[in-house]
Design a protein around this motif. Structure first.
Motif, PDB file in Angstrom:
ATOM      1  N   ASP A   1      28.337  10.444  18.602  1.00  0.00           N
ATOM      2  CA  ASP A   1      28.927   9.487  19.549  1.00  0.00           C
ATOM      3  C   ASP A   1      28.638   8.056  19.122  1.00  0.00           C
ATOM      4  N   ALA A   2      27.411   7.805  18.680  1.00  0.00           N
ATOM      5  CA  ALA A   2      27.041   6.457  18.234  1.00  0.00           C
ATOM      6  C   ALA A   2      27.845   6.056  17.005  1.00  0.00           C
ATOM      7  N   MET A   3      28.067   6.990  16.095  1.00  0.00           N
ATOM      8  CA  MET A   3      28.825   6.679  14.883  1.00  0.00           C
ATOM      9  C   MET A   3      30.282   6.385  15.221  1.00  0.00           C
ATOM     10  N   ASP A   4      30.820   7.066  16.206  1.00  0.00           N
ATOM     11  CA  ASP A   4      32.185   6.780  16.636  1.00  0.00           C
ATOM     12  C   ASP A   4      32.275   5.347  17.169  1.00  0.00           C
ATOM     13  N   ARG A   5      31.256   4.910  17.887  1.00  0.00           N
ATOM     14  CA  ARG A   5      31.232   3.544  18.412  1.00  0.00           C
ATOM     15  C   ARG A   5      31.122   2.518  17.286  1.00  0.00           C
ATOM     16  N   LEU A   6      30.394   2.849  16.219  1.00  0.00           N
ATOM     17  CA  LEU A   6      30.191   1.902  15.124  1.00  0.00           C
ATOM     18  C   LEU A   6      31.364   1.823  14.156  1.00  0.00           C
ATOM     19  N   ARG A   7      32.069   2.904  13.968  1.00  0.00           N
ATOM     20  CA  ARG A   7      33.129   2.951  12.953  1.00  0.00           C
ATOM     21  C   ARG A   7      34.203   1.896  13.176  1.00  0.00           C
ATOM     22  N   GLY A   8      34.493   1.555  14.404  1.00  0.00           N
ATOM     23  CA  GLY A   8      35.534   0.579  14.696  1.00  0.00           C
ATOM     24  C   GLY A   8      35.210  -0.829  14.212  1.00  0.00           C
ATOM     25  N   THR A   9      33.938  -1.136  14.104  1.00  0.00           N
ATOM     26  CA  THR A   9      33.536  -2.485  13.686  1.00  0.00           C
ATOM     27  C   THR A   9      32.895  -2.506  12.307  1.00  0.00           C
ATOM     28  N   GLU A  10      32.988  -1.423  11.597  1.00  0.00           N
ATOM     29  CA  GLU A  10      32.310  -1.295  10.301  1.00  0.00           C
ATOM     30  C   GLU A  10      32.741  -2.370   9.299  1.00  0.00           C
ATOM     31  N   LEU A  11      34.038  -2.584   9.165  1.00  0.00           N
ATOM     32  CA  LEU A  11      34.543  -3.566   8.203  1.00  0.00           C
ATOM     33  C   LEU A  11      34.114  -4.982   8.593  1.00  0.00           C
ATOM     34  N   GLN A  12      34.222  -5.294   9.856  1.00  0.00           N
ATOM     35  CA  GLN A  12      33.833  -6.619  10.337  1.00  0.00           C
ATOM     36  C   GLN A  12      32.339  -6.874  10.113  1.00  0.00           C
ATOM     37  N   ARG A  13      31.514  -5.884  10.416  1.00  0.00           N
ATOM     38  CA  ARG A  13      30.067  -6.034  10.222  1.00  0.00           C
ATOM     39  C   ARG A  13      29.711  -6.145   8.742  1.00  0.00           C
ATOM     40  N   ALA A  14      30.403  -5.375   7.889  1.00  0.00           N
ATOM     41  CA  ALA A  14      30.157  -5.440   6.444  1.00  0.00           C
ATOM     42  C   ALA A  14      30.531  -6.810   5.904  1.00  0.00           C
ATOM     43  N   CYS A  15      31.628  -7.353   6.375  1.00  0.00           N
ATOM     44  CA  CYS A  15      32.046  -8.699   5.937  1.00  0.00           C
ATOM     45  C   CYS A  15      31.002  -9.738   6.326  1.00  0.00           C
ATOM     46  N   GLU A  16      30.473  -9.621   7.516  1.00  0.00           N
ATOM     47  CA  GLU A  16      29.468 -10.586   7.971  1.00  0.00           C
ATOM     48  C   GLU A  16      28.175 -10.468   7.154  1.00  0.00           C
ATOM     49  N   VAL A  17      27.752  -9.261   6.875  1.00  0.00           N
ATOM     50  CA  VAL A  17      26.552  -9.056   6.047  1.00  0.00           C
ATOM     51  C   VAL A  17      26.795  -9.616   4.654  1.00  0.00           C
ATOM     52  N   TRP A  18      27.976  -9.355   4.092  1.00  0.00           N
ATOM     53  CA  TRP A  18      28.312  -9.862   2.754  1.00  0.00           C
ATOM     54  C   TRP A  18      28.323 -11.394   2.740  1.00  0.00           C
ATOM     55  N   ARG A  19      28.933 -12.002   3.769  1.00  0.00           N
ATOM     56  CA  ARG A  19      29.001 -13.468   3.842  1.00  0.00           C
ATOM     57  C   ARG A  19      27.612 -14.099   3.894  1.00  0.00           C
ATOM     58  N   ARG A  20      26.736 -13.512   4.707  1.00  0.00           N
ATOM     59  CA  ARG A  20      25.383 -14.064   4.823  1.00  0.00           C
ATOM     60  C   ARG A  20      24.621 -13.978   3.510  1.00  0.00           C
ATOM     61  N   ARG A  21      24.852 -12.908   2.761  1.00  0.00           N
ATOM     62  CA  ARG A  21      24.091 -12.699   1.533  1.00  0.00           C
ATOM     63  C   ARG A  21      24.708 -13.413   0.327  1.00  0.00           C
TER      64      ARG A  21
END
Length: 151
Positions: free
Chosen positions: A91-111
């Motif tokens: 259930d938690a993974m289903d909640r996270l999958r929708g924002t995965e790309l957005q969160r990855a972009c933010e992590v990439w931008r910060r680094r």
């Protein structure tokens, strides 16, 4: 009363006051303090019945603290390590999958903040995102669209 003299219930409450713990984590932490006549399962059952131990709250807590920095795979690994039920993890993974790309972009931008200029740099950035628990498809999308304003 010193920490060394606390009952099992007192120790469990002290741990739970610091952060959410799963039942499995509490068993691990409290087992070395068992004395003859102690019933750890009864103590944990009582705490669970009173709502002090909640797997749902633990999942929400982990998602709140980890989701901004890590991908769904890494968060799922941490939940499994904490002894969370597989259905709650799904259930938690289903909640996270929708924002995965957005969160990855933010992590990439910060680094990194800029597109890789060499294949070695691209590989380095891909390894970084993969080590943070983001899937291969998401990593490729982030790096392919890294310079676009839409991400």
């Amino acid at each position: 009363m010193s920490f060394a003299k606390l009952s099992l219930q007192g120790r469990a409450l002290r741990y739970l006051a610091q952060r959410e713990h799963s039942r499995a984590e509490l068993v691990t932490k409290l087992s070395p303090h068992l004395e003859e006549g102690d019933d750890l399962n009864a103590v944990l059952d009582a705490l669970e019945a009173k709502g002090f131990i909640s797997a749902e709250r633990l999942v929400d807590s982990v998602l709140h603290t980890k989701a901004a920095r890590f991908g769904a795979n890494r968060v799922a690994q941490e939940l499994r390590h904490k002894g969370v039920d597989a259905e709650l993890i799904a259930d938690a993974m289903d909640r996270l999958r929708g924002t995965e790309l957005q969160r990855a972009c933010e992590v990439w931008r910060r680094r990194f903040g800029e597109q890789p200029s060499t294949p070695q740099e691209r590989a380095k950035q891909m390894r970084f995102l993969a080590s943070r628990g983001f899937g291969g498809e998401v990593v490729r999308k982030v790096l392919d669209g890294a310079g676009e304003e839409g991400l």
